[in-house]
Write a protein that holds these residues in place. Structure first.
Motif, PDB file in Angstrom:
ATOM      1  N   ALA A 320       0.732  -5.967   3.174  1.00  0.00           N
ATOM      2  CA  ALA A 320      -0.782  -5.517   1.697  1.00  0.00           C
ATOM      3  C   ALA A 320      -1.949  -6.487   2.045  1.00  0.00           C
ATOM      4  N   ASP A 321      -1.762  -7.672   2.249  1.00  0.00           N
ATOM      5  CA  ASP A 321      -3.118  -8.422   2.269  1.00  0.00           C
ATOM      6  C   ASP A 321      -3.444  -8.725   3.774  1.00  0.00           C
ATOM      7  N   LEU A 322      -3.035  -8.431   4.593  1.00  0.00           N
ATOM      8  CA  LEU A 322      -3.357  -8.073   5.490  1.00  0.00           C
ATOM      9  C   LEU A 322      -4.093  -6.747   5.928  1.00  0.00           C
ATOM     10  N   LEU A 323      -3.835  -5.979   5.331  1.00  0.00           N
ATOM     11  CA  LEU A 323      -4.318  -4.459   5.178  1.00  0.00           C
ATOM     12  C   LEU A 323      -5.894  -4.728   4.105  1.00  0.00           C
ATOM     13  N   ALA A 324      -5.622  -5.555   3.470  1.00  0.00           N
ATOM     14  CA  ALA A 324      -6.434  -5.606   1.983  1.00  0.00           C
ATOM     15  C   ALA A 324      -8.073  -3.947   1.574  1.00  0.00           C
ATOM     16  N   ASP A 325      -8.482  -5.022   3.425  1.00  0.00           N
ATOM     17  CA  ASP A 325     -10.338  -3.954   3.098  1.00  0.00           C
ATOM     18  C   ASP A 325      -9.590  -2.659   3.800  1.00  0.00           C
ATOM     19  N   ALA A 340      -7.319   5.116   6.915  1.00  0.00           N
ATOM     20  CA  ALA A 340      -6.415   4.218   7.331  1.00  0.00           C
ATOM     21  C   ALA A 340      -5.655   4.601   8.755  1.00  0.00           C
ATOM     22  N   GLU A 341      -5.691   3.825   9.625  1.00  0.00           N
ATOM     23  CA  GLU A 341      -4.324   3.967  10.385  1.00  0.00           C
ATOM     24  C   GLU A 341      -4.041   2.996  10.634  1.00  0.00           C
ATOM     25  N   VAL A 342      -1.940   2.347  10.204  1.00  0.00           N
ATOM     26  CA  VAL A 342      -1.505   1.135  10.403  1.00  0.00           C
ATOM     27  C   VAL A 342      -0.659   1.691  11.476  1.00  0.00           C
ATOM     28  N   TYR A 343      -0.763   0.340  13.482  1.00  0.00           N
ATOM     29  CA  TYR A 343       0.513   0.494  13.115  1.00  0.00           C
ATOM     30  C   TYR A 343       1.404  -0.906  13.270  1.00  0.00           C
ATOM     31  N   ALA A 355       5.854   2.532   1.291  1.00  0.00           N
ATOM     32  CA  ALA A 355       5.430   3.345   0.287  1.00  0.00           C
ATOM     33  C   ALA A 355       4.142   3.147  -0.005  1.00  0.00           C
ATOM     34  N   GLU A 356       3.576   1.958   0.173  1.00  0.00           N
ATOM     35  CA  GLU A 356       2.186   2.022  -0.290  1.00  0.00           C
ATOM     36  C   GLU A 356       0.887   2.346   0.852  1.00  0.00           C
ATOM     37  N   LEU A 357       1.746   2.205   2.258  1.00  0.00           N
ATOM     38  CA  LEU A 357       1.014   2.771   3.087  1.00  0.00           C
ATOM     39  C   LEU A 357       0.364   4.760   2.864  1.00  0.00           C
ATOM     40  N   ALA A 362      -3.014   6.223   4.005  1.00  0.00           N
ATOM     41  CA  ALA A 362      -3.299   5.878   5.427  1.00  0.00           C
ATOM     42  C   ALA A 362      -2.466   6.698   6.341  1.00  0.00           C
ATOM     43  N   ARG A 363      -2.927   6.830   7.457  1.00  0.00           N
ATOM     44  CA  ARG A 363      -2.222   7.454   8.851  1.00  0.00           C
ATOM     45  C   ARG A 363      -1.496   6.622   9.313  1.00  0.00           C
ATOM     46  N   VAL A 364      -0.012   6.944   9.392  1.00  0.00           N
ATOM     47  CA  VAL A 364       1.380   5.732   9.195  1.00  0.00           C
ATOM     48  C   VAL A 364       1.784   5.505  10.458  1.00  0.00           C
ATOM     49  N   MET A 365       1.421   4.523  11.340  1.00  0.00           N
ATOM     50  CA  MET A 365       1.734   4.464  12.483  1.00  0.00           C
ATOM     51  C   MET A 365       3.076   3.018  12.882  1.00  0.00           C
ATOM     52  N   VAL A 366       3.146   3.175  12.079  1.00  0.00           N
ATOM     53  CA  VAL A 366       5.125   2.335  12.038  1.00  0.00           C
ATOM     54  C   VAL A 366       6.516   2.875  12.449  1.00  0.00           C
ATOM     55  N   LYS A 367       7.096   2.155  12.898  1.00  0.00           N
ATOM     56  CA  LYS A 367       8.086   2.406  13.632  1.00  0.00           C
ATOM     57  C   LYS A 367       9.311   2.350  12.541  1.00  0.00           C
TER      58      LYS A 367
END
Length: 527
Positions: A320-325, A340-343, A355-357, A362-367
């Motif tokens: 969450a801190d890494l993605l704060a921006d 936002a788009e997060v991998y 849940a936070e994404l 955000a577009r969730v690209m997390v496996k």
């Protein structure tokens, strides 16, 4: 000490510019720093670190350039100032200084790090590189996350070494009056002045047990003396460390202190660096130290954020801190920006992060790790979970209600339905039947597993996420200061890791052709 000023007029015949021009690639880090160092790291950027008057410091811009090159090349402080004194590329990178420009002592680097650490913006060099990249349009709203082990700079200690070292640290922190009072209760005869292990027959189990018991009793006796007393901060800190060491490794059996047959969840592994921890990058690959976490903009391959955690922290904890921006809603003038788009790999596929994404749009690209069951039996995915109806249906179409739990999750117990089920052997061996546990973020996890199975989603994931692996390789290519920490303590390692990311960013900006267009505006050279 007042802020120094970088010389603006190099010598006509003694400048390094004429020698280096044509010999260095235009997109090398030396060339980009030479062209843009005064705009990247102006002396005024560090003015708050110095007094308004007094003896002039080494110009901060020059120190910043040296720090960036030092981290990129994995050098110690002494090696870095020597390189600046004798390597013309470094003087060229610092604005084209003269060949005979005076060097400085390595303590200037120590002093600058201390001033930065005590300031309101300790990571300003890294933040500046991200700011410049954003000005040039190189930072969008896509992010890729990953982490890498950072091995600590100390030796992992065994139990007896931990106890003796913690006792020695407490005695050293106490003043002479308190120290005498503490030494009076030591019953083992150990002076605790040497780091050498006591001389015993280490092959004799009885002698080893007696050694552990006697030193543990010394430790508890010291803590008893301090119990309830107001002590200075460093004494209190040393006492807390001793209490932690005694509590994590020992248990009492028949009145005798022995090493416990367990490993504490958050075990201190060294009194020299109490924040270091045992960590696992994979099931089979362990390490001691910390984890360095990065967020990268995958299109430009610019690092946008860094964090350092203890080695036993999960990858998703600092996400969450890494993605704060990008998780914050865009400003009004940027409302038309893409979401936002997060991998991230499966280590980031945790319920809270998903849940936070989702909540941030955000577009969730997390496996998300696929569900599994022992012995090849039916996994959780074989059951139909209906959260709205509050029930779970098994592969044999039997239904069980979800009993809610206080954490927001629940459990569905099939009990006797499994006894007569023809599929029971493929499902469970439990006498009370199969139990399906529902987590508080079950909806987000199920959605993530479904996404991970989509071929279109998977193709986009495979095309983008590996880019951060290359960036991790750039960060860790040097053993000293890359894979292995140069300093001790999480705060110092985090600052060092941030500076390393800044150096890698500057090198990347050089490849992309970054250029200043005046008034603190930046662009990428065409072509």
């Amino acid at each position: 000490m007042a802020v120094g000023r970088t010389p603006m007029q190099p010598g006509l015949l003694s400048s390094t510019v004429g020698f280096c021009e044509g010999r260095l690639a235009p997109n090398s880090i030396y060339a980009v720093l030479h062209r843009e160092c005064r705009a990247l790291f102006p002396d005024e950027m560090f003015a708050d670190l110095f007094a308004e008057d007094g003896r002039r410091s080494v110009p901060p811009m020059i120190v910043a350039v040296v720090m960036v090159l030092q981290r990129l090349e994995g050098l110690s402080d002494r090696e870095a100032v020597e390189r600046f004194a004798f390597d013309v590329r470094w003087k060229y990178a610092a604005g084209g200084l003269d060949f005979d420009h005076p060097g400085f002592v390595h303590t200037v680097l120590v002093d600058m790090r201390a001033r930065l650490a005590a300031s309101a913006r300790p990571n300003r060099i890294f933040e500046r590189t991200v700011e410049v990249a954003a000005q040039a349009g190189l930072v969008g709203r896509r992010r890729v996350l990953d982490s890498a082990p950072i091995y600590d700079a100390v030796a992992t200690q065994d139990t007896i070494t931990l106890i003796r070292s913690a006792i020695r640290g407490l005695l050293r922190a106490a003043d002479h009056v308190l120290r005498a009072e503490l030494r009076a209760v030591i019953s083992s005869g150990d002076a605790y002045t040497s780091t050498d292990k006591p001389v015993i027959d280490w092959t004799d189990a009885a002698e080893r047990e007696a050694l552990i018991d006697s030193r543990a009793r010394d430790g508890f006796a010291l803590l008893t003396v301090l119990d309830g007393r107001a002590v200075p901060g460093d004494v209190g800190q040393a006492a807390r460390l001793l209490a932690t060491v005694l509590g994590q490794d020992l248990e009492q059996d028949g009145g005798v202190f022995k090493i416990a047959r367990k490993v504490a969840a958050d075990r201190v592994i060294s009194t020299v660096d109490p924040e270091a921890r045992h960590g696992h990058k994979t099931v089979r690959r362990s390490f001691d130290g910390y984890k360095g976490h990065v967020a990268e903009e995958p299109d430009s391959e610019v690092i946008t954020a860094t964090e350092v955690t203890a080695g036993n922290a999960g990858d998703a904890e600092p996400a969450a801190d890494l993605l704060a921006d990008v998780l914050q809603p865009p400003a009004a003038e940027q409302a038309d920006q893409a979401r936002a788009e997060v991998y991230g790999d499966a280590a980031y596929g945790t319920g809270p992060l998903l849940a936070e994404l989702d909540d941030a749009g955000a577009r969730v690209m997390v496996k998300v790790q696929a569900a599994n069951a022992p012995g090849g039996r039916f996994s959780k995915d074989a059951f139909t979970i209906d959260l709205e109806a509050g029930q779970v249906t098994c592969p044999n179409q039997m239904t069980a209600a979800i009993r809610p739990k206080s954490d927001g999750g629940g459990a569905a117990c099939f009990k006797t339905a499994c006894a007569a089920c023809p599929l029971a052997a493929q499902c469970t061996t439990a006498r009370n039947g199969r139990v399906i546990t529902i987590g508080p973020h079950e909806e987000h996890l199920a959605r993530g597993r479904a996404r991970s199975a989509d071929p279109v989603w998977l193709a986009a994931y495979r095309a983008t996420r590996p880019k951060v692996e290359r960036k991790i390789a750039h960060l860790m290519r040097r053993r000293h200061g890359g894979r292995r920490a140069r300093v001790r303590g999480r705060a110092k390692i985090a600052a060092d890791f941030s500076l390393l990311a800044a150096a890698v960013n500057v090198a990347r900006l050089g490849v992309l052709g970054i250029m200043s267009t005046g008034s603190d505006k930046w662009a990428v050279a065409a072509g």
